[in-house]
Scaffold this motif. Structure first.
Motif, PDB file in Angstrom:
ATOM      1  N   HIS A  50      -9.596  11.654  -0.773  1.00  0.00           N
ATOM      2  CA  HIS A  50      -8.483  12.739  -0.296  1.00  0.00           C
ATOM      3  C   HIS A  50      -9.203  13.926  -0.009  1.00  0.00           C
ATOM      4  CE1 HIS A  50      -9.144  13.391  -4.611  1.00  0.00           C
ATOM      5  NE2 HIS A  50      -8.814  14.737  -4.403  1.00  0.00           N
ATOM      6  N   PHE A  51      -8.818  14.647   0.920  1.00  0.00           N
ATOM      7  CA  PHE A  51      -9.380  16.044   1.536  1.00  0.00           C
ATOM      8  C   PHE A  51      -8.740  17.355   0.609  1.00  0.00           C
ATOM      9  CE2 PHE A  51      -9.404  12.767   4.666  1.00  0.00           C
ATOM     10  CZ  PHE A  51     -10.773  12.824   4.955  1.00  0.00           C
ATOM     11  N   VAL A  52      -9.848  18.162   0.376  1.00  0.00           N
ATOM     12  CA  VAL A  52      -9.456  19.250  -0.318  1.00  0.00           C
ATOM     13  C   VAL A  52      -9.911  20.622   0.615  1.00  0.00           C
ATOM     14  CG1 VAL A  52      -9.992  20.594  -2.395  1.00  0.00           C
ATOM     15  CG2 VAL A  52      -9.894  18.232  -2.642  1.00  0.00           C
ATOM     16  N   GLY A  53      -9.428  21.598   0.643  1.00  0.00           N
ATOM     17  CA  GLY A  53      -9.400  22.455   1.534  1.00  0.00           C
ATOM     18  C   GLY A  53     -10.266  23.658   0.723  1.00  0.00           C
ATOM     19  N   GLY A  54     -10.755  24.269   1.376  1.00  0.00           N
ATOM     20  CA  GLY A  54     -11.685  25.573   0.639  1.00  0.00           C
ATOM     21  C   GLY A  54     -12.941  26.011   1.439  1.00  0.00           C
ATOM     22  N   GLY A  55     -13.511  26.754   0.918  1.00  0.00           N
ATOM     23  CA  GLY A  55     -14.631  27.540   1.953  1.00  0.00           C
ATOM     24  C   GLY A  55     -15.721  28.050   1.006  1.00  0.00           C
TER      25      GLY A  55
ATOM     26  N   LEU B 274       0.820  -1.236  -0.025  1.00  0.00           N
ATOM     27  CA  LEU B 274      -0.017  -0.236  -0.069  1.00  0.00           C
ATOM     28  C   LEU B 274       0.671   1.225   0.021  1.00  0.00           C
ATOM     29  CD1 LEU B 274      -2.989   0.642   0.051  1.00  0.00           C
ATOM     30  CD2 LEU B 274      -2.874   0.521   2.498  1.00  0.00           C
ATOM     31  N   ALA B 275       1.965   1.231   0.951  1.00  0.00           N
ATOM     32  CA  ALA B 275       2.935   2.420   0.864  1.00  0.00           C
ATOM     33  C   ALA B 275       3.606   2.619  -0.729  1.00  0.00           C
ATOM     34  CB  ALA B 275       4.217   1.909   1.562  1.00  0.00           C
ATOM     35  N   GLY B 276       3.712   1.492  -1.376  1.00  0.00           N
ATOM     36  CA  GLY B 276       4.407   1.820  -2.725  1.00  0.00           C
ATOM     37  C   GLY B 276       3.059   2.440  -3.848  1.00  0.00           C
ATOM     38  N   LEU B 277       2.106   1.873  -3.528  1.00  0.00           N
ATOM     39  CA  LEU B 277       0.945   2.841  -4.211  1.00  0.00           C
ATOM     40  C   LEU B 277       0.639   4.064  -4.112  1.00  0.00           C
ATOM     41  CD1 LEU B 277      -1.837   2.585  -6.095  1.00  0.00           C
ATOM     42  CD2 LEU B 277      -2.941   2.169  -3.861  1.00  0.00           C
ATOM     43  N   LEU B 278       0.973   4.300  -2.814  1.00  0.00           N
ATOM     44  CA  LEU B 278       0.867   5.832  -2.317  1.00  0.00           C
ATOM     45  C   LEU B 278       1.860   6.697  -2.566  1.00  0.00           C
ATOM     46  CD1 LEU B 278      -1.148   5.308   1.030  1.00  0.00           C
ATOM     47  CD2 LEU B 278      -2.149   5.791  -1.182  1.00  0.00           C
ATOM     48  N   ARG B 279       3.040   6.123  -2.854  1.00  0.00           N
ATOM     49  CA  ARG B 279       4.198   6.849  -3.442  1.00  0.00           C
ATOM     50  C   ARG B 279       4.141   7.101  -5.077  1.00  0.00           C
ATOM     51  NH1 ARG B 279       7.208   3.956   0.393  1.00  0.00           N
ATOM     52  NH2 ARG B 279       7.392   2.038  -0.891  1.00  0.00           N
ATOM     53  N   LEU B 280       2.990   6.852  -5.848  1.00  0.00           N
ATOM     54  CA  LEU B 280       2.817   7.056  -7.183  1.00  0.00           C
ATOM     55  C   LEU B 280       2.582   8.678  -7.093  1.00  0.00           C
ATOM     56  CD1 LEU B 280       0.737   4.262  -8.370  1.00  0.00           C
ATOM     57  CD2 LEU B 280       3.358   4.517  -9.029  1.00  0.00           C
ATOM     58  N   PRO B 281       2.878   9.250  -8.408  1.00  0.00           N
ATOM     59  CA  PRO B 281       2.544  10.973  -8.188  1.00  0.00           C
ATOM     60  C   PRO B 281       1.188  11.459  -8.117  1.00  0.00           C
ATOM     61  CG  PRO B 281       4.155  10.035 -10.131  1.00  0.00           C
ATOM     62  CD  PRO B 281       3.792   8.746  -9.353  1.00  0.00           C
ATOM     63  N   GLU B 282       0.265  10.403  -8.732  1.00  0.00           N
ATOM     64  CA  GLU B 282      -1.073  10.781  -8.318  1.00  0.00           C
ATOM     65  C   GLU B 282      -1.637  10.934  -6.827  1.00  0.00           C
ATOM     66  OE1 GLU B 282      -1.616   6.885 -10.396  1.00  0.00           O
ATOM     67  OE2 GLU B 282      -0.078   8.500 -10.315  1.00  0.00           O
ATOM     68  N   TRP B 283      -0.874  10.098  -6.133  1.00  0.00           N
ATOM     69  CA  TRP B 283      -1.043   9.775  -4.528  1.00  0.00           C
ATOM     70  C   TRP B 283      -0.196  10.756  -3.624  1.00  0.00           C
ATOM     71  CZ3 TRP B 283      -5.956   9.371  -5.023  1.00  0.00           C
ATOM     72  CH2 TRP B 283      -6.617   8.590  -6.035  1.00  0.00           C
ATOM     73  N   LYS B 284       1.052  10.756  -4.089  1.00  0.00           N
ATOM     74  CA  LYS B 284       1.979  11.408  -3.201  1.00  0.00           C
ATOM     75  C   LYS B 284       1.747  12.756  -2.726  1.00  0.00           C
ATOM     76  CE  LYS B 284       6.739  11.860  -3.104  1.00  0.00           C
ATOM     77  NZ  LYS B 284       8.079  11.882  -3.765  1.00  0.00           N
ATOM     78  N   ASP B 285       1.973  12.785  -1.313  1.00  0.00           N
ATOM     79  CA  ASP B 285       1.642  14.081  -0.564  1.00  0.00           C
ATOM     80  C   ASP B 285       0.318  14.601  -0.857  1.00  0.00           C
ATOM     81  OD1 ASP B 285       4.614  14.261  -0.394  1.00  0.00           O
ATOM     82  OD2 ASP B 285       4.790  15.240  -2.319  1.00  0.00           O
ATOM     83  N   ARG B 286      -0.622  13.497  -0.796  1.00  0.00           N
ATOM     84  CA  ARG B 286      -2.080  13.794  -0.456  1.00  0.00           C
ATOM     85  C   ARG B 286      -2.402  13.355   0.944  1.00  0.00           C
ATOM     86  NH1 ARG B 286      -5.868  13.195  -5.373  1.00  0.00           N
ATOM     87  NH2 ARG B 286      -4.504  14.248  -7.136  1.00  0.00           N
TER      88      ARG B 286
END
Length: 67
Positions: free
Chosen positions: A62-67, A19-31
């Protein structure tokens, strides 16, 4: 390996064995994500230990900020 991510069949590269390897992919990294694997919510501490297998169903929210 083929898995289903958010309802979409996806072919993962070999380096995504966990699962960690999947989350290192660019589309999920740093989210900030909530991860569900085969119907079970996964804690962040388990990401390195959980191996992915053909046919796994993964939900990534994933969570997105805003208001």
């Amino acid at each position: 390996m083929k898995v289903v991510i958010n309802g979409e069949e996806t072919l993962l590269p070999e380096e995504c064995g966990t699962l960690a390897g999947l989350l290192r992919l660019p589309e999920w990294k740093d989210r900030r994500l909530v991860v569900e694997l085969n119907g079970e919510i996964v804690s962040r501490e388990e990401y390195d230990q959980l191996s992915l297998n053909n046919g796994d169903r993964i939900e990534l929210v994933h969570f997105v900020g805003g208001g």
